[in-house]
Each structure stands twice: as C-alpha cells, then as structure tokens.
Design a protein around this motif. Structure first.
Motif, short mmCIF file in Angstrom:
data_model
loop_
_atom_site.label_atom_id
_atom_site.label_comp_id
_atom_site.label_asym_id
_atom_site.label_seq_id
_atom_site.Cartn_x
_atom_site.Cartn_y
_atom_site.Cartn_z
N PRO A 143 50.28 37.46 46.94
CA PRO A 143 49.11 36.82 46.36
C PRO A 143 48.07 37.85 45.94
CG PRO A 143 49.76 35.73 48.40
CD PRO A 143 50.56 37.00 48.31
N ARG A 144 47.61 37.71 44.72
CA ARG A 144 46.66 38.70 44.21
C ARG A 144 45.23 38.24 44.44
NH1 ARG A 144 46.56 41.28 38.06
NH2 ARG A 144 44.69 42.57 38.37
N THR A 145 44.38 39.16 44.85
CA THR A 145 42.97 38.86 45.02
C THR A 145 42.13 40.03 44.52
OG1 THR A 145 41.22 38.45 46.65
CG2 THR A 145 43.14 39.67 47.41
N PRO A 146 41.11 39.76 43.71
CA PRO A 146 40.26 40.85 43.21
C PRO A 146 39.37 41.44 44.30
CG PRO A 146 39.39 38.72 42.53
CD PRO A 146 40.72 38.45 43.15
N ARG A 147 39.31 40.77 45.45
CA ARG A 147 38.41 41.23 46.51
C ARG A 147 38.89 42.50 47.21
NH1 ARG A 147 37.79 35.59 49.59
NH2 ARG A 147 39.98 35.51 48.93
N ILE A 148 40.11 42.93 46.89
CA ILE A 148 40.60 44.18 47.51
C ILE A 148 40.23 45.41 46.70
CG2 ILE A 148 42.54 42.98 48.59
CD1 ILE A 148 44.37 44.28 46.50
N GLU A 149 39.66 45.22 45.53
CA GLU A 149 39.31 46.37 44.70
C GLU A 149 38.17 47.16 45.33
OE1 GLU A 149 41.27 47.19 42.58
OE2 GLU A 149 42.28 45.38 41.88
N ASN A 150 38.22 48.49 45.14
CA ASN A 150 37.19 49.42 45.63
C ASN A 150 37.04 49.42 47.15
OD1 ASN A 150 36.17 50.27 42.94
ND2 ASN A 150 35.56 48.11 42.79
#
Length: 360
Positions: A143-150
């Motif tokens: 599952p992809r989540t943008p909250r893991i960026e940076n």
C-alpha cells in the motif's frame, strides 16, 4: 691505570644501557593496550556499554546499535549471530525501543506504517541516527502512502538499486565441485499457490497451461493443503515447478524461484524478463514462459524434456559449481544493514521513495 678504570666504567655503562634497552623492547612487545586491567576499567560503565567499549577497541570500529522498530509481520526471530552466521562484526541488534536514543539506525517495516504513521517514533531523532525503510513485498502488494516521504535515510529492499540490497535467495559458489544427485521424481509439473486471484497473469496462464499438460496443483484454491513439513519435499518430487510470481516487477524474484532451485527441481518462471533472472543465475538453470509463443508450446517442451533424461539433466549443470542459500528473514536484513552502516558514515536522505518504488 686511570684510563683503564675509565674504559671499564664505560663498558659497564654501555652494557647496562644495552640490558635496559632489551628490557624495554621486551616490555613493549609483550604490552597489550587492551589488558585485563583496561577491560576491568571499562566494566565501571554500564554492562552493555562495557561490551561496546571492548569490541570497539578490538576492531577499531564503533559498535553499531541497530533498533528494529517493528517485528515484520509480527514474527519474532533470533537477532543474534551476525558474526557467526554472516561474518559481520560489531553489531548490537535489538527490538527494545528503550535503546532508541542511542541507536545508530532504526529499521521500520513498511507494512506496519502504510496505513498509520502515528506508530512511528515520537521522540526527537538523534542527529547521527538513520531511519531505514524496509520492504520485501512487490509494489503491487505494498500500500502506497505519501506520508512516508522525507522520513527515511536509506532503503532496505530486494531491488538491486536499493541502498541496502538483499534478495530472497543467493546463488553462491560451492565449497568444492559438487556431485549433484537428482531427487526421486513422481510428478511432472507442480504448483503450490495460496493467493488465488482470477485477474492475476499467473492464474490466466495456468488456466491455459493445464489444458495441455497435467499439473499437480496444491493450495486453498484446490482444496489440497500442503503442510510446512511437506512443502519442500513436495517440490522436490516434481520435475518442474511453476515459479509464478503474484505480480511482475523489476527484480521481484521471490522464494517461489529459489525453493525449487534448492530442491533439485527446474523452475518454470513467470515474472520479470529473462534477462532480469539472469542477473542472479545463469540462464540454463530455469525455463521462462516468455521463451514460448503460447502455453501449449511450453507444455510440449516440458513433455519433450520428460522423455529425454539427457536434456533434462542439463538444467542442473550449474549445481556442480554453485549452491542456493535462502536469506534469513529479519535477522539477515538487520545484520546486512549493520554492515552497511559500518561502511557508510556519510549523510543521506530520501525525498521520493514513492517515485522510486511505485513510479510516478
């Protein structure tokens, strides 16, 4: 007389200087800066810290403390043995979150944060600490989540362009020239599958292939459960095994491929292109579905090999010089990560894991 006395005194002085020099040299040659007294002094620190001081002096390297923030899939494993099992020194591995402040690295398993990043560490991250994003599932099943960026500094993955690379299995040089003995075969083609989805490419291919050749199929979809104890022996009893991946992605070559290789069975693979497989093992060790224009043509080839022992045995020539080693989940991932942190002290940060792994 005075001159003779002076010469005698000079000779005694030179002899004394020589003896003293020899004693100093002997002392220095015997002196070990890591003496029992020094170790005793180190023990005045906390016990765990004392061990780190000892190992640091011995290897001239800082002991890496690595924290496993989650047990991947909730499965606990033995985190000891980096030195004895993988020849990796200077590692202190733990799943105890009380060591967060002193951890050089923190491994965070993607599946455990993909739906909720609130379970990430709440404390301030020490400036020397690296967060490692661990994921061994394919992009389709992650599952992809943008909250893991940076958030992360490094990736730990099966892909060859990951910062820390660990595939599902490894083809290693054998200790000596091996005498391969083919296991007894009672079945032609086998497949053990747990995840059945009629939209999967592998299911559609199987539905055509079994029209032209008998396939011994096991798993929930076929109401033929195979126990853990019988799993590998079942694979070994088949001439060919359908190593069909549940999704097709770069470098995603799972245990479905390495299990039959290790058991003396020829894998018939459906996954990334043939060239991708040949990055990991020579091309005459397996059969790729892409080599055939249709499932029927593949079935005809399997039937041909079934009738020619000489042709069939050619698929095992590689076993004379190489062997399969399955990677040890979690433990080996942690040890390899520790080794990476020893060798890479530079700062690094990741701002686009999504673009790299899932593609934009």
């Amino acid at each position: 007389m005075q001159s003779e006395t002076a010469h005698r005194m000079l000779r005694h002085a030179l002899l004394a200087t020589f003896v003293l020099g020899c004693f100093v040299c002997l002392f220095l040659s015997r002196y070990n800066p890591l003496s029992s007294r020094d170790v005793g002094a180190a023990n005045l620190a906390e016990p765990a810290e004392a061990v780190k001081i000892f190992l640091s002096n011995k290897s001239n390297e800082k002991v890496i403390t690595l924290l496993l923030w989650f047990w991947p899939f909730g499965v606990r494993t033995n985190l000891s043995g980096c030195s004895s099992r993988f020849n990796i020194e200077g590692c202190s591995l733990t799943a105890d979150r009380n060591f967060y402040d002193e951890a050089d690295g923190v491994i965070i398993h993607h599946r455990d944060i993909s739906g909720d990043v609130s379970n990430l560490p709440k404390l301030r991250r020490p400036p020397f600490q690296k967060w490692i994003w661990m994921n061994m599932e394919s992009p389709t099943n992650s599952p992809r989540t943008p909250r893991i960026e940076n958030l992360f500094n490094l990736t730990l993955n099966y892909r060859q362009d990951s910062n820390i690379v660990l595939p599902y299995g490894l083809i290693e040089a054998a200790d000596g020239k091996e005498d391969f003995v083919l296991p007894s075969k009672s079945k032609l083609v086998c497949w053990i599958v747990s995840n059945w989805n009629s939209d999967h490419v592998r299911v559609k291919y199987y539905n055509e292939l079994h029209k032209h050749v008998q396939i011994h199929a096991y798993g929930r979809a076929f109401k033929a459960y195979v126990s853990k104890n019988d799993f590998l022996s079942t694979i070994a009893s088949c001439k060919f095994y359908l190593s069909f991946e549940n999704s097709i992605h770069k470098d995603y070559i799972s245990e479905k491929f390495y299990n039959p290789l290790s058991m003396g069975t020829v894998p018939v693979v459906l996954g990334p292109p043939r060239q991708n497989y040949e990055n990991f093992i020579q091309g005459d060790a397996f059969i790729h579905v892409d080599d055939f224009s249709s499932p029927k043509e593949l079935a005809d080839h399997l039937l041909l090999l079934n009738n020619s022992e000489e042709m069939y045995l050619r698929y095992f020539e590689w076993k004379r010089y190489f062997k399969v080693r399955m990677t040890i989940f979690t433990t080996e991932h942690a040890c390899v990560t520790c080794d990476y942190l020893h060798k890479h002290k530079e700062y690094k940060a990741l701002s686009n894991i999504g673009g790299w792994y899932w593609g934009d």
